[in-house]
Design an enzyme around this catalytic site. Structure first.
Site, PDB file in Angstrom:
ATOM      1  N   LYS A 112      67.384  25.617  14.682  1.00 31.64           N
ATOM      2  CA  LYS A 112      66.056  25.671  14.055  1.00 31.64           C
ATOM      3  C   LYS A 112      66.117  25.313  12.573  1.00 31.64           C
ATOM      4  O   LYS A 112      65.362  24.469  12.102  1.00 31.64           O
ATOM      5  CB  LYS A 112      65.481  27.095  14.208  1.00 31.64           C
ATOM      6  CG  LYS A 112      64.266  27.366  13.333  1.00 31.64           C
ATOM      7  CD  LYS A 112      63.710  28.753  13.526  1.00 31.64           C
ATOM      8  CE  LYS A 112      64.364  29.863  12.764  1.00 31.64           C
ATOM      9  NZ  LYS A 112      63.991  29.974  11.336  1.00 31.64           N
ATOM     10  N   ASN A 113      67.039  25.969  11.860  1.00 30.90           N
ATOM     11  CA  ASN A 113      67.038  25.810  10.401  1.00 30.90           C
ATOM     12  C   ASN A 113      67.640  24.485   9.933  1.00 30.90           C
ATOM     13  O   ASN A 113      67.562  24.153   8.757  1.00 30.90           O
ATOM     14  CB  ASN A 113      67.739  27.002   9.734  1.00 30.90           C
ATOM     15  CG  ASN A 113      66.899  28.262   9.860  1.00 30.90           C
ATOM     16  OD1 ASN A 113      65.717  28.186  10.233  1.00 30.90           O
ATOM     17  ND2 ASN A 113      67.486  29.405   9.589  1.00 30.90           N
ATOM     18  N   CYS A 131      57.060  38.249   2.872  1.00 29.49           N
ATOM     19  CA  CYS A 131      57.214  38.309   4.329  1.00 29.49           C
ATOM     20  C   CYS A 131      57.939  39.588   4.691  1.00 29.49           C
ATOM     21  O   CYS A 131      58.337  40.348   3.819  1.00 29.49           O
ATOM     22  CB  CYS A 131      57.884  37.059   4.861  1.00 29.49           C
ATOM     23  SG  CYS A 131      59.649  37.149   4.981  1.00 29.49           S
ATOM     24  N   ARG A 172      60.752  37.063  -1.170  1.00 26.14           N
ATOM     25  CA  ARG A 172      61.040  35.656  -0.962  1.00 26.14           C
ATOM     26  C   ARG A 172      60.225  34.717  -1.866  1.00 26.14           C
ATOM     27  O   ARG A 172      59.429  33.907  -1.387  1.00 26.14           O
ATOM     28  CB  ARG A 172      60.860  35.298   0.516  1.00 26.14           C
ATOM     29  CG  ARG A 172      61.756  36.145   1.404  1.00 26.14           C
ATOM     30  CD  ARG A 172      61.677  35.753   2.837  1.00 26.14           C
ATOM     31  NE  ARG A 172      62.408  34.523   3.138  1.00 26.14           N
ATOM     32  CZ  ARG A 172      62.465  33.974   4.336  1.00 26.14           C
ATOM     33  NH1 ARG A 172      61.839  34.532   5.345  1.00 26.14           N
ATOM     34  NH2 ARG A 172      63.151  32.871   4.540  1.00 26.14           N
ATOM     35  N   ASP A 205      71.293  36.350   8.926  1.00 26.35           N
ATOM     36  CA  ASP A 205      70.574  36.139  10.184  1.00 26.35           C
ATOM     37  C   ASP A 205      71.314  36.726  11.396  1.00 26.35           C
ATOM     38  O   ASP A 205      70.806  36.665  12.518  1.00 26.35           O
ATOM     39  CB  ASP A 205      70.331  34.634  10.414  1.00 26.35           C
ATOM     40  CG  ASP A 205      69.305  34.072   9.452  1.00 26.35           C
ATOM     41  OD1 ASP A 205      68.568  34.858   8.836  1.00 26.35           O
ATOM     42  OD2 ASP A 205      69.242  32.833   9.314  1.00 26.35           O
ATOM     43  N   ARG A 228      59.642  32.007  17.918  1.00 24.98           N
ATOM     44  CA  ARG A 228      59.721  31.184  16.705  1.00 24.98           C
ATOM     45  C   ARG A 228      61.108  30.556  16.581  1.00 24.98           C
ATOM     46  O   ARG A 228      61.238  29.467  16.031  1.00 24.98           O
ATOM     47  CB  ARG A 228      59.475  32.053  15.465  1.00 24.98           C
ATOM     48  CG  ARG A 228      58.049  32.500  15.323  1.00 24.98           C
ATOM     49  CD  ARG A 228      57.851  33.172  14.008  1.00 24.98           C
ATOM     50  NE  ARG A 228      58.349  32.296  12.953  1.00 24.98           N
ATOM     51  CZ  ARG A 228      58.474  32.646  11.687  1.00 24.98           C
ATOM     52  NH1 ARG A 228      58.147  33.851  11.306  1.00 24.98           N
ATOM     53  NH2 ARG A 228      58.926  31.797  10.792  1.00 24.98           N
TER      54      ARG A 228
END
Ligand code: EPU
Length: 405
Positions: A10-11, A104, A109, A292, A384
């Protein structure tokens, strides 16, 4: 038990899809994961004027006709990574109006370092009505010193500096594999970037970039999540199509718990053991242990043999999974940015929910080993960032099903 194959990262996919804004031809991206965050970035790119076609894991983007320079609040609030369009829009159109992402669930952030760097490259920046407004008659290379090695910040700077005039040096750049992946794509487009993967990145600006065809690297966090799942359940799984070199810190830590890990090219075999040893952990920017993976590792420590001190140093509020894990019987005490986890014999299933992607993944992991049924709510967060997570786990023998979209 069994084999699971890893999806595209994803990233890595997010900035790479965005990099198509820097070219005015058809880019083809393969191994793009089917995720809500990818849908969000495609929506935003279409809003800016890009033509997008998706066929399975292949996404074709033609950004020849970028007319719009505004990323509206409604699209940005769904996903913070939308801020990645700021640099490319300024580089390509010399102007951008991008909604400020706001806070968030895992921390404040801010994006101050993205903005400071863009200003160093010659953009004038104003904050108006919740939007970042950036203009640049001309972008010029510069020496940029990042106070924190921000990942999307480094990506934004790279995507601006590639079309700036002259030389940009990013000091204290992020070193994540996703930075290297983006640098490889930009270089394939004709950019001149050196040093990605180290803390000093040098970029010599070019006048234009060409469209490319590239494949997205495997997701290291998805890989790590399955590794923990095997360790946690005493399983024996083969994780295929991954990049073990991107997971050295995770492999090392997991090895210290006694879990048996064998690497064979792009495959990792993980065999869980009965008595998991407790180890301490501190999250750090790459190549340190990834934030993560902190929530997932905490679940493993929740059923390990002793005490584990887990410190979160990347985000200020990334323990939102703790209260839910405690409801499942975990023994965890938070003090500041550290959590003391005392292993218990058994977790017990419960209805739980989380407001962050990785926290949600940790609750699924906890559900795999808890006695009884666990119901994870708000799985929107999982979608997501994890492709078909429940199907992949079901394929490995887990009793898991999606009950409601
Ligand atoms: N920070 C600032 N100012 C800035 C930018 C960052 O103070 O201008 C701070 C942040 O508040 C944070 C730290 O620097 O405390 C590091 O944040 P970073 O900017 O590196 O994070 P990010 O780029 O917003 C990416 C990933 C995250 C991942 C972090 C850290 C993407 C799209 N997101 O976020 O992924 O946790 O790096 O590795 O690449 C996830 O996938 O679940 C996720 C949250």
């Amino acid at each position: 038990m069994g084999e699971v194959s890893i999806s595209g990262a994803k990233n890595a996919a997010l900035p790479i899809l965005v990099s198509s804004l820097l070219t005015d031809g058809l880019c083809t991206f393969s191994n793009v994961p089917n995720l809500k965050d990818i849908e969000s970035i495609k929506l935003l790119l279409s809003h800016l004027g890009a033509k997008i076609e998706t066929d399975g894991d292949v996404v074709k983007i033609d950004a020849g006709n970028i007319l719009n320079h505004e990323a509206p609040y409604d699209l940005v609030r769904k996903m913070r990574a939308s801020i990645l369009v700021l640099g490319p829009l300024v580089a390509r159109l010399k102007k951008a109006r991008v909604s400020l992402p706001g806070g968030c669930a895992i921390g404040a952030r801010p994006i101050n370092l993205h903005l400071k760097a863009l200003a160093c490259l010659g953009a004038s920046i104003e904050l108006k009505h919740g939007y970042v407004e950036a203009y640049a008659d001309k972008l010029e290379g510069s020496e940029i010193y990042l106070d924190i090695a921000t990942v999307t910040g480094t990506e934004n700077i790279m995507m601006t500096a590639v079309l700036a005039e002259g030389r940009t040096v990013i000091h204290n750049a992020a070193r994540e594999p996703e930075i290297v992946a983006l640098s490889d794509v930009l270089n394939k487009m004709g950019a001149d970037i050196r040093g990605a993967g180290t803390s000093t990145i040098t970029i010599i600006g070019v006048s234009s970039l060409n469209p490319v065809s590239v494949s997205i690297i495997p997701d290291r966090i998805e890989t790590g999540t399955f590794m923990i799942a095997a360790a946690l359940t005493g399983g024996d799984i083969k994780i295929s199509g991954c990049e073990p070199g991107h997971l050295e810190a995770v492999i090392h830590k997991l090895g210290l718990t006694g879990t048996i890990i064998k690497i064979d090219g792009k495959n990792i075999r993980v065999q869980g053991i009965d008595d998991i040893a407790s180890v301490d952990l501190k999250t750090l920017p790459y190549p340190g242990f990834p934030t993560d993976m902190q929530a997932q590792f905490m679940v493993l420590m929740s059923v390990a043999g002793g005490l584990s001190l887990i410190s979160e140093t990347v985000f200020e509020n990334r323990f939102i999974h703790v209260s839910e894990l405690k409801r499942m019987g975990a023994d965890i005490t938070i003090a500041g940015n550290s959590a003391m986890v005392k292993g218990v014999k058994m977790l017990s299933g419960a209805p739980v929910m989380a407001t962050d992607l990785r926290a949600s993944a940790s609750l699924i992991l906890a559900g795999l080993v808890a006695r009884g049924k666990t119901e994870v709510n708000r799985i929107y967060h999982l979608d997501r960032g994890y492709e078909s997570l429940e199907k992949k786990f079901a394929g490995l023998g887990a009793a898991i099903k999606r009950v409601k979209e």
